[in-house]
Design a protein around this motif. Structure first.
Motif, PDB file in Angstrom:
ATOM      1  N   ASN A  48       0.825  -1.254  -0.038  1.00 25.11           N
ATOM      2  CA  ASN A  48      -0.034  -0.114   0.027  1.00 25.11           C
ATOM      3  C   ASN A  48       1.122   1.140   0.000  1.00 25.11           C
ATOM      4  O   ASN A  48       2.007   1.091   0.525  1.00 25.11           O
ATOM      5  N   THR A  49       0.279   2.134  -0.688  1.00 20.99           N
ATOM      6  CA  THR A  49       1.193   3.528  -0.650  1.00 20.99           C
ATOM      7  C   THR A  49       0.266   4.585  -0.487  1.00 20.99           C
ATOM      8  O   THR A  49      -0.721   4.834  -0.941  1.00 20.99           O
ATOM      9  N   GLN A  50       0.723   5.507   0.623  1.00 22.22           N
ATOM     10  CA  GLN A  50      -0.105   6.685   0.947  1.00 22.22           C
ATOM     11  C   GLN A  50       0.960   7.746   0.705  1.00 22.22           C
ATOM     12  O   GLN A  50       2.004   7.807   0.738  1.00 22.22           O
ATOM     13  N   GLU A  70      -4.505  13.801   6.197  1.00 16.72           N
ATOM     14  CA  GLU A  70      -4.214  12.640   5.129  1.00 16.72           C
ATOM     15  C   GLU A  70      -5.216  11.545   5.012  1.00 16.72           C
ATOM     16  O   GLU A  70      -5.173  10.497   5.060  1.00 16.72           O
ATOM     17  N   ARG A  71      -6.751  12.040   5.232  1.00 19.85           N
ATOM     18  CA  ARG A  71      -7.746  11.362   4.732  1.00 19.85           C
ATOM     19  C   ARG A  71      -8.162  11.697   3.620  1.00 19.85           C
ATOM     20  O   ARG A  71      -8.895  10.986   3.040  1.00 19.85           O
ATOM     21  N   THR A  89      -6.343  12.738  -0.541  1.00 14.66           N
ATOM     22  CA  THR A  89      -4.878  12.943  -1.358  1.00 14.66           C
ATOM     23  C   THR A  89      -5.693  13.830  -2.533  1.00 14.66           C
ATOM     24  O   THR A  89      -6.585  13.496  -3.064  1.00 14.66           O
ATOM     25  N   SER A  92       1.834  11.469   2.268  1.00 16.73           N
ATOM     26  CA  SER A  92       1.935  12.289   3.462  1.00 16.73           C
ATOM     27  C   SER A  92       2.268  13.769   3.077  1.00 16.73           C
ATOM     28  O   SER A  92       2.601  14.008   1.769  1.00 16.73           O
TER      29      SER A  92
END
Length: 71
Positions: free
Chosen positions: A2-4, A40-41, A43, A6
């Motif tokens: 998974n990639t988020q 960060e809810r 993008t 920030s």
């Protein structure tokens, strides 16, 4: 994997003395949009990310980075 994404939006806002509302007005979105990006809810789109970068006069990479999760 998974990639988020920030970000450092709150940090840059503080450095520039801007509220969430100020930044929202500057780029044409709601204060809630800024809040959800900072927590960060959400993008942001490339367009919003670029508008934020232009507002702070920095490259978009200074504001956003990928967080990798080794799932």
């Amino acid at each position: 994997m998974n990639t988020q994404v920030s970000n450092k939006i709150a940090e840059f806002r503080a450095k520039h003395g801007l509220s969430q509302t100020d930044l929202a007005h500057a780029i044409g979105v709601s204060r809630k949009t800024i809040s959800t990006i900072e927590t960060e809810r959400f993008t942001p789109s490339v367009t919003i990310a670029l508008k934020i970068a232009i507002t702070f006069n920095v490259p978009v990479e200074s504001l956003f980075e990928l967080k990798k999760d080794d799932d």
